[in-house]
Write a protein that holds these residues in place. Structure first.
Motif, PDB file in Angstrom:
ATOM      1  N   GLU A  61      25.516 -10.918  78.827  1.00  0.00           N
ATOM      2  CA  GLU A  61      25.451 -12.372  78.345  1.00  0.00           C
ATOM      3  C   GLU A  61      26.196 -12.207  76.926  1.00  0.00           C
ATOM      4  OE1 GLU A  61      22.890 -15.794  76.301  1.00  0.00           O
ATOM      5  OE2 GLU A  61      22.186 -14.832  78.234  1.00  0.00           O
ATOM      6  N   ARG A  62      26.115 -11.063  76.163  1.00  0.00           N
ATOM      7  CA  ARG A  62      26.883 -10.778  75.039  1.00  0.00           C
ATOM      8  C   ARG A  62      28.108 -10.560  75.273  1.00  0.00           C
ATOM      9  NH1 ARG A  62      28.594  -7.270  72.239  1.00  0.00           N
ATOM     10  NH2 ARG A  62      27.982  -5.409  73.376  1.00  0.00           N
ATOM     11  N   LYS A  63      28.309  -9.540  76.141  1.00  0.00           N
ATOM     12  CA  LYS A  63      29.758  -9.068  76.272  1.00  0.00           C
ATOM     13  C   LYS A  63      30.707 -10.387  76.895  1.00  0.00           C
ATOM     14  CE  LYS A  63      29.010  -4.551  77.269  1.00  0.00           C
ATOM     15  NZ  LYS A  63      29.154  -3.221  78.056  1.00  0.00           N
ATOM     16  N   ALA A  64      30.006 -11.094  77.761  1.00  0.00           N
ATOM     17  CA  ALA A  64      30.554 -12.472  78.125  1.00  0.00           C
ATOM     18  C   ALA A  64      30.971 -13.496  77.159  1.00  0.00           C
ATOM     19  CB  ALA A  64      29.801 -13.237  79.393  1.00  0.00           C
ATOM     20  N   ARG A  65      30.206 -13.609  76.140  1.00  0.00           N
ATOM     21  CA  ARG A  65      30.179 -14.521  75.075  1.00  0.00           C
ATOM     22  C   ARG A  65      31.344 -14.057  74.184  1.00  0.00           C
ATOM     23  NH1 ARG A  65      24.939 -14.741  74.021  1.00  0.00           N
ATOM     24  NH2 ARG A  65      25.071 -13.288  72.419  1.00  0.00           N
ATOM     25  N   ASP A  66      31.227 -12.620  74.053  1.00  0.00           N
ATOM     26  CA  ASP A  66      32.444 -11.870  73.257  1.00  0.00           C
ATOM     27  C   ASP A  66      33.989 -12.067  74.076  1.00  0.00           C
ATOM     28  OD1 ASP A  66      30.408 -11.048  71.371  1.00  0.00           O
ATOM     29  OD2 ASP A  66      30.697  -9.069  72.043  1.00  0.00           O
ATOM     30  N   LYS A  67      33.759 -11.989  75.052  1.00  0.00           N
ATOM     31  CA  LYS A  67      35.113 -12.153  75.987  1.00  0.00           C
ATOM     32  C   LYS A  67      35.651 -13.550  75.918  1.00  0.00           C
ATOM     33  CE  LYS A  67      37.321 -11.401  80.535  1.00  0.00           C
ATOM     34  NZ  LYS A  67      37.020 -10.782  81.596  1.00  0.00           N
ATOM     35  N   ALA A  68      34.568 -14.658  75.774  1.00  0.00           N
ATOM     36  CA  ALA A  68      35.036 -15.851  75.852  1.00  0.00           C
ATOM     37  C   ALA A  68      35.601 -16.146  74.392  1.00  0.00           C
ATOM     38  CB  ALA A  68      33.938 -16.842  76.216  1.00  0.00           C
ATOM     39  N   ASP A  69      34.780 -15.611  73.611  1.00  0.00           N
ATOM     40  CA  ASP A  69      35.411 -16.054  72.110  1.00  0.00           C
ATOM     41  C   ASP A  69      36.714 -15.286  71.680  1.00  0.00           C
ATOM     42  OD1 ASP A  69      33.031 -17.084  71.392  1.00  0.00           O
ATOM     43  OD2 ASP A  69      32.176 -15.221  70.358  1.00  0.00           O
ATOM     44  N   ARG A  70      37.127 -13.984  72.048  1.00  0.00           N
ATOM     45  CA  ARG A  70      38.551 -13.391  72.208  1.00  0.00           C
ATOM     46  C   ARG A  70      39.378 -14.418  73.081  1.00  0.00           C
ATOM     47  NH1 ARG A  70      35.316  -8.973  73.232  1.00  0.00           N
ATOM     48  NH2 ARG A  70      36.309  -8.994  75.570  1.00  0.00           N
ATOM     49  N   GLN A  71      39.081 -15.007  74.110  1.00  0.00           N
ATOM     50  CA  GLN A  71      40.058 -15.648  74.861  1.00  0.00           C
ATOM     51  C   GLN A  71      40.366 -16.973  73.906  1.00  0.00           C
ATOM     52  OE1 GLN A  71      38.203 -16.030  78.616  1.00  0.00           O
ATOM     53  NE2 GLN A  71      39.394 -14.081  79.372  1.00  0.00           N
ATOM     54  N   ARG A  72      39.292 -17.528  73.453  1.00  0.00           N
ATOM     55  CA  ARG A  72      39.338 -18.641  72.764  1.00  0.00           C
ATOM     56  C   ARG A  72      40.406 -18.523  71.317  1.00  0.00           C
ATOM     57  NH1 ARG A  72      34.673 -19.682  70.505  1.00  0.00           N
ATOM     58  NH2 ARG A  72      35.479 -18.715  68.470  1.00  0.00           N
ATOM     59  N   LYS A 107      42.819 -16.180  70.880  1.00  0.00           N
ATOM     60  CA  LYS A 107      43.876 -15.738  71.616  1.00  0.00           C
ATOM     61  C   LYS A 107      44.580 -17.246  71.919  1.00  0.00           C
ATOM     62  CE  LYS A 107      46.451 -13.201  75.131  1.00  0.00           C
ATOM     63  NZ  LYS A 107      46.197 -12.153  76.197  1.00  0.00           N
ATOM     64  N   HIS A 108      43.919 -18.040  72.528  1.00  0.00           N
ATOM     65  CA  HIS A 108      44.325 -19.313  72.920  1.00  0.00           C
ATOM     66  C   HIS A 108      44.993 -20.140  71.499  1.00  0.00           C
ATOM     67  CE1 HIS A 108      45.330 -22.999  75.388  1.00  0.00           C
ATOM     68  NE2 HIS A 108      44.379 -23.559  74.652  1.00  0.00           N
ATOM     69  N   GLN A 109      43.914 -20.072  70.866  1.00  0.00           N
ATOM     70  CA  GLN A 109      44.165 -20.894  69.434  1.00  0.00           C
ATOM     71  C   GLN A 109      45.461 -20.421  68.575  1.00  0.00           C
ATOM     72  OE1 GLN A 109      40.356 -20.949  67.447  1.00  0.00           O
ATOM     73  NE2 GLN A 109      39.580 -22.789  68.380  1.00  0.00           N
ATOM     74  N   LYS A 110      45.337 -19.254  68.652  1.00  0.00           N
ATOM     75  CA  LYS A 110      46.480 -18.334  67.807  1.00  0.00           C
ATOM     76  C   LYS A 110      47.992 -18.844  68.628  1.00  0.00           C
ATOM     77  CE  LYS A 110      48.247 -13.869  66.491  1.00  0.00           C
ATOM     78  NZ  LYS A 110      48.012 -12.430  66.280  1.00  0.00           N
ATOM     79  N   GLU A 159      48.601 -21.498  70.405  1.00  0.00           N
ATOM     80  CA  GLU A 159      48.938 -22.886  70.008  1.00  0.00           C
ATOM     81  C   GLU A 159      49.406 -22.870  68.709  1.00  0.00           C
ATOM     82  OE1 GLU A 159      45.397 -25.151  70.987  1.00  0.00           O
ATOM     83  OE2 GLU A 159      45.866 -25.336  72.875  1.00  0.00           O
ATOM     84  N   GLN A 160      48.845 -22.204  67.701  1.00  0.00           N
ATOM     85  CA  GLN A 160      49.318 -22.257  66.248  1.00  0.00           C
ATOM     86  C   GLN A 160      50.702 -21.891  66.367  1.00  0.00           C
ATOM     87  OE1 GLN A 160      46.495 -20.081  64.118  1.00  0.00           O
ATOM     88  NE2 GLN A 160      45.022 -22.038  64.201  1.00  0.00           N
ATOM     89  N   GLU A 161      51.106 -20.762  67.010  1.00  0.00           N
ATOM     90  CA  GLU A 161      52.484 -20.318  66.928  1.00  0.00           C
ATOM     91  C   GLU A 161      53.509 -21.103  67.529  1.00  0.00           C
ATOM     92  OE1 GLU A 161      52.140 -16.566  69.146  1.00  0.00           O
ATOM     93  OE2 GLU A 161      51.282 -15.697  67.319  1.00  0.00           O
ATOM     94  N   GLN A 162      52.972 -22.249  68.345  1.00  0.00           N
ATOM     95  CA  GLN A 162      54.038 -23.047  68.787  1.00  0.00           C
ATOM     96  C   GLN A 162      54.297 -23.924  67.897  1.00  0.00           C
ATOM     97  OE1 GLN A 162      52.168 -24.133  72.574  1.00  0.00           O
ATOM     98  NE2 GLN A 162      52.865 -22.268  73.814  1.00  0.00           N
TER      99      GLN A 162
END
Length: 79
Positions: A58-69, A71-74, A76-79
Motif C-alpha cells: 500500500e505504501r509503494k502504491a501511494r508513493d507511485k501515485a504521488d510521483r505520477q501526480r 509529474k502530471h502537475q509539473k 501542466e505547469q510547463e505548458q
C-alpha cells in the motif's frame, strides 16, 4: 480477535501495543507480552508478516501515485 486470540487483547492494550507497534513484534516480544503458546505465536507472526507485506504494498502504491501526480502537475505547469 479474528484469529481467536482475543484473550491477549487486554495484555497488549495494557502495554500500549497498537497497530503500528503490533507489526514490530517478533516471537521473543510476543512471548514477553504473555503469548505463551508457541502455536499462538506462530499464528500471530504469520498474520503480522502478511499485514506488514500488505502495508508495504500500500505504501509503494501511494508513493507511485504521488510521483505520477507530481509529474502530471509539473507537466501542466510547463505548458
Amino acid at each position: 480477535q479474528s484469529l481467536g486470540l482475543e484473550r491477549y487483547v487486554p495484555r497488549f492494550a495494557e502495554r500500549g501495543v497498537d497497530g503500528p507497534r503490533l507489526l514490530l513484534l517478533d516471537g521473543a516480544k510476543l512471548k514477553a507480552l504473555g503469548v505463551g503458546s508457541s502455536q499462538d505465536r506462530a499464528v500471530l507472526k504469520r498474520r503480522l508478516k502478511e499485514l506488514s507485506a500488505a502495508a508495504e504494498r500500500e505504501r509503494k502504491a501511494r508513493d507511485k501515485a504521488d510521483r505520477q501526480r507530481d509529474k502530471h502537475q509539473k507537466k501542466e505547469q510547463e505548458q
